[in-house]
Every structure is written in structure tokens, then in C-alpha cells.
Design an enzyme around this catalytic site. Sequence first.
Site, mmCIF file in Angstrom:
data_model
loop_
_atom_site.group_PDB
_atom_site.id
_atom_site.type_symbol
_atom_site.label_atom_id
_atom_site.label_comp_id
_atom_site.label_asym_id
_atom_site.label_seq_id
_atom_site.Cartn_x
_atom_site.Cartn_y
_atom_site.Cartn_z
ATOM 1 N N LYS A 198 25.508 12.300 -16.435
ATOM 2 C CA LYS A 198 24.713 13.028 -17.421
ATOM 3 C C LYS A 198 23.929 14.098 -16.682
ATOM 4 O O LYS A 198 23.097 13.778 -15.823
ATOM 5 C CB LYS A 198 23.785 12.056 -18.144
ATOM 6 N N LYS A 251 28.557 13.913 -19.904
ATOM 7 C CA LYS A 251 27.701 14.584 -20.882
ATOM 8 C C LYS A 251 26.940 15.707 -20.195
ATOM 9 O O LYS A 251 26.349 15.443 -19.151
ATOM 10 C CB LYS A 251 26.721 13.561 -21.475
HETATM 11 ZN ZN LIG Z 1 15.897 9.479 -22.039
#
Ligand SMILES: [Zn+2]
Length: 327
Positions: A198, A251
Site C-alpha cells: 500500500k 493499492k
Molecule cells: Zn489507516
Amino acid sequence: MSDLITRPRRLRHHPVIRDLVAEARIDRDMLVQPHFVVPGSWVSHPISAMPGIDHQSVDRLVSTVGSDLELGIRSVLLFGVPDDSEKSPDGRSAWADDALVVNAVTALKREFGDHIVVMTDVCLCAYTDHGHCGVVRGDRIDNDATLPLLAQMALAHAKAGADVVAPSDMMDGRVGAIRELLDEEDLADTAIMSYSVKYASAYYGPFREAAHSAPSSGDRRSHQMDVRNRREALLEAELDLEEGADILMVKPALAYLDVVRDLREAFTQPLAVYNVSGEYSMVKAAAERGWVDERALVLENLHAFRRAGADILITYHGRQALAEGWL
Ligand SMILES: [Zn+2]
């Protein structure tokens, strides 16, 4: 007479032959629709930065998920958006017995049982009063002190019947902490989809409005990945797998297709991409102005995720794509 023997155009002459040889395909079973759950009853408020997506109370969520299911969306990912009065330094309302997401999971499982897969986001930032993803000590997030709290949150979701818990916090060791607690509590069958890779991305802008989760000071760069890094993604994924992750995720999606491909080639586990709010809102904004063909752009993006190697597509476009017959 031409001396051309190989002519790739032979297989492009009409739509049916193009469909016959298409390499990347999308099945509706791959789609995951995210939802933002708020307190109250019969609440459904549009999120202005994300046209077509609403904040919904649990009762409205159940009816939305029901109509989505008729369209063919069988997996959902839930985010809790509590009132400010529910927020605290350690985010404890995240794992309360009557936590928003706990109630949502319970209601969805009561209504739909195993006809749907319920995934829940696990992170504290929507529940802490400072908006950070963990316990703050001084000017830092205390990684190890945050782990048991994340595990409690995941446990609350799993007990309510979540099929998959999805830690998005990017603390080191959180997958292992969650797996250990779930196993201790006899929830060995609850799967973990880790937001393994992420990035600290500007593409999350509209989500901050949706989840009311912007930090009151500072940013998330001390735990989310640096957008300049590619090799580090393999390390993050490897650690999560060692700790027991069942599904990996990258992501955001669009700007990180190189990373999706790297993970696809390095690991055998299912791979998800999160087509995030900023990616969604850019398409929506340009389409509203008539600058792009929305249908074509959405399909191009979704197929790009598949071409890069993603198995699971978490996207706000899912409902519209099916409702309008794009897929
Ligand atoms: Zn968070």
C-alpha cells in the site's frame, strides 16, 4: 503478391474474432464492491467526491448489497465511518461488540449467508481521534503497541462472521498478530487479505472524505510505502505470506501495474488490486465533462488490471459496470 506471412490483423477484423482471442477477461465473480457504513437508520448520503457512492447505515447497506447481488456482485469490502463522538486515542470503538462494521457483518450474514463474501477493512484511522492508523507516542506511531489492537478489531469482525479480514494499516507484523489471535479463538477459517503493498498515494484524496480518516497532523509516509519503490513491494508481500496472508493486494492499482506484475510472477497466491477513490473520481470527473468515454475508459482500466495479473478487482465501478451492461 505480398511476402507477408504473419498478419496479426487477421484476428482483429470483427468483434467476435477479437473476443475469441482476447487474452485478458473479466468475470463478475472477480469484482469486489467497497461500502462505507455510517451510524443511524435509513441513512444514504452521497459522497460528493465519489459520484455514485454513498455513506449508508446498516439497513440501507443490506438493501444495496441485495440489489448488487442480483446484478452479480458477490463480494463486498466494508469500511466503518463512525461519528466523531466514537473516536478515541486508541480507536477502541473499532472492536466494540456493537461496532459499526460488526453490526454490518452480522446483518449481511443474517440476510445473505454464504451467498456473499464479506470482507472488512482493518485499520484504526477512522476510529482514532487523531486520525492516525495506530497508537501515537510522541510524534510517532508505535508499531508494536498497535498490533494487539488491530488483532482485536479483526477478531470482532471475524466473530461476527466476516469471511475475510483485510488489514490496511501497514504496521510491520500485523498479519501475524491477527492470524495468531484468530487461531487462538478458533477462527482458523477466517481468511486474511493483506493490503501488502500500500503506497503513500495522493490517489486516496476522495476516500479521506468518504472515510473521514484524514490525519489531524502529519501524513502516512512513516508506514505506507514510498511511491518510488518497486523491489520493496516484494519484501512486503513475502513478509505477509510468511505471517499467514491468504490473499495479497496492491493499492492503488493504475499507477502500480509494474508492481502487480512483479507480485504475480513472484507468488502463487490470489492477487487483488484496489482501484482507489482518486482513480475512480478522475474517470467520473472527466466523463462528466464529456472529455472521455466513461464505459471505454472503465473497461480499459479493468482489463489493464487483469493483463497485469490481478485476480480480484476491488473497484467502485463494479455496480455501474454491471447495471449498464458493460461487462
Ligand atoms: Zn489507516
